[in-house]
Write an enzyme that holds these catalytic residues in place. Structure first.
Site, short mmCIF file in Angstrom:
data_model
loop_
_atom_site.label_atom_id
_atom_site.label_comp_id
_atom_site.label_asym_id
_atom_site.label_seq_id
_atom_site.Cartn_x
_atom_site.Cartn_y
_atom_site.Cartn_z
CG ASP A 14 7.01 0.53 2.30
OD1 ASP A 14 7.21 -0.77 1.56
OD2 ASP A 14 7.89 0.95 2.21
CG ASN A 16 1.68 -5.17 2.16
OD1 ASN A 16 1.67 -4.62 3.16
ND2 ASN A 16 1.07 -4.78 1.27
N GLY A 17 5.41 -6.75 0.40
CA GLY A 17 6.82 -7.84 -0.56
C GLY A 17 7.95 -7.82 0.11
NE ARG A 18 10.67 -3.61 2.66
CZ ARG A 18 10.23 -2.84 3.81
NH1 ARG A 18 11.61 -2.19 4.31
NH2 ARG A 18 9.46 -1.96 3.45
CG HIS A 31 0.39 -6.64 -2.04
ND1 HIS A 31 1.00 -5.89 -1.23
CD2 HIS A 31 1.00 -6.65 -3.23
CE1 HIS A 31 1.95 -5.29 -1.71
NE2 HIS A 31 2.36 -5.54 -3.04
CB THR A 60 1.16 8.70 -8.64
OG1 THR A 60 1.85 8.88 -8.05
CG2 THR A 60 -0.17 9.01 -8.35
CD1 TRP A 63 0.15 4.28 -12.16
CD2 TRP A 63 -0.86 2.34 -12.61
NE1 TRP A 63 -1.53 4.53 -11.67
CE2 TRP A 63 -1.86 3.13 -12.08
CE3 TRP A 63 -1.39 1.30 -12.51
CZ2 TRP A 63 -3.21 2.80 -11.71
CZ3 TRP A 63 -2.91 1.17 -12.80
CH2 TRP A 63 -3.55 1.31 -12.27
NE ARG A 65 5.06 -1.43 -5.85
CZ ARG A 65 5.35 -1.78 -4.69
NH1 ARG A 65 4.90 -2.49 -4.45
NH2 ARG A 65 5.92 -0.87 -3.92
CG LEU A 125 -14.29 11.04 7.64
CD1 LEU A 125 -14.02 12.86 7.82
CD2 LEU A 125 -14.85 11.16 5.97
#
Ligand code: FPP
Length: 227
Positions: A14, A16-18, A31, A60, A63, A65, A125
């Protein structure tokens, strides 16, 4: 290499936008840098002996945004699935996408399956959660069980039908960006996970931040409901 006490680590990437806003840059740029940091951090986790990593790339709920932001995230995702097979093979990493892929185009699904199949025999993994929701995953597991004819289900049955069934539950969930919530991430698997929240925004995340989270994990006393 010393055995790492964390077998499975998960990240809520969390901020990226800020991060972009602080620099007067478009969110999409946050991003883009976030995707680079994702690769660096996943590589580091693998190097220090963590065998399973899960990242929350698109929920989910994402979307909601703006279209251009969604397209930018899927552009980064698309570039990743088409161009990283060699790196994943070198690092012995098996890539598995978790989430509901039924909404994606047949072409995207085919490309996702291609990289999953190429890396299927690798030992480590990497789960990338894309169009993922924890509640939706639980419904998916129960629906699979019903389709198999189950009339009653146990915890073990549900665990065996989770998208992450190949790995143990995450020992540690790291959330960047300072918010204290799970946001519908790994709801079933996080029952006993330690949660570590840092104010660091995802694009600023460093290997040292991972070390800090692991040191905090080592200090915690996990009792799993016992004494
Ligand atoms: C949350 O930050 C981040 C996302 C919703 C997208 C995360 C995606 C990436 C890091 C790129 C993924 C790419 C690959 C290849 C897996 P936010 O936008 O909610 O930040 P904010 O809270 O500051 O607004």
């Amino acid at each position: 290499m010393e055995d790492c006490p964390v077998r499975h680590i998960a990240f809520i990437m969390d901020g990226n936008g800020r991060w972009a806003k602080k620099r007067l840059l478009p969110r999409e740029y946050g991003h883009k840098v976030g995707a680079e940091v994702f690769e660096k951090i996943v590589g580091y986790c693998s190097d220090i002996g963590i065998n399973a990593v899960t990242v929350y790339a698109f929920s989910t709920e994402n979307w909601k945004r703006p279209k251009h932001e969604i397209e930018a995230i899927f552009g980064l995702f698309s570039d990743y699935i088409d161009n990283r097979t060699e790196t994943l093979m070198k690092k012995n990493v098996r890539l598995v996408f978790i989430g509901d892929r039924s909404v994606f185009s047949p072409d995207l699904r085919k490309r996702m399956e291609a990289v999953e199949n190429k890396t299927i025999n690798n030992e480590k993994l990497l789960f990338v959660a894309i169009n993922y929701g924890g509640r939706s995953e639980i419904c998916h597991a129960v629906n699979e069980l019903i389709a198999e004819g189950a009339t009653e289900v146990s915890e073990e049955d549900i665990t065996a039908h989770m998208y992450t069934k190949l790995a143990p539950d995450p020992d540690l969930i790291v959330r960047t960006g300072g918010e204290y919530r799970l946001s519908n991430f790994l709801l079933w698997q996080s029952a006993y996970s330690e949660i570590y929240v840092t104010d660091t925004l995802w694009p600023d995340m460093t290997n040292e931040d991972v070390d800090r989270a692991l040191n905090e994990f080592k200090r915690r006393n996990r009792r799993f409901g016992g004494l």
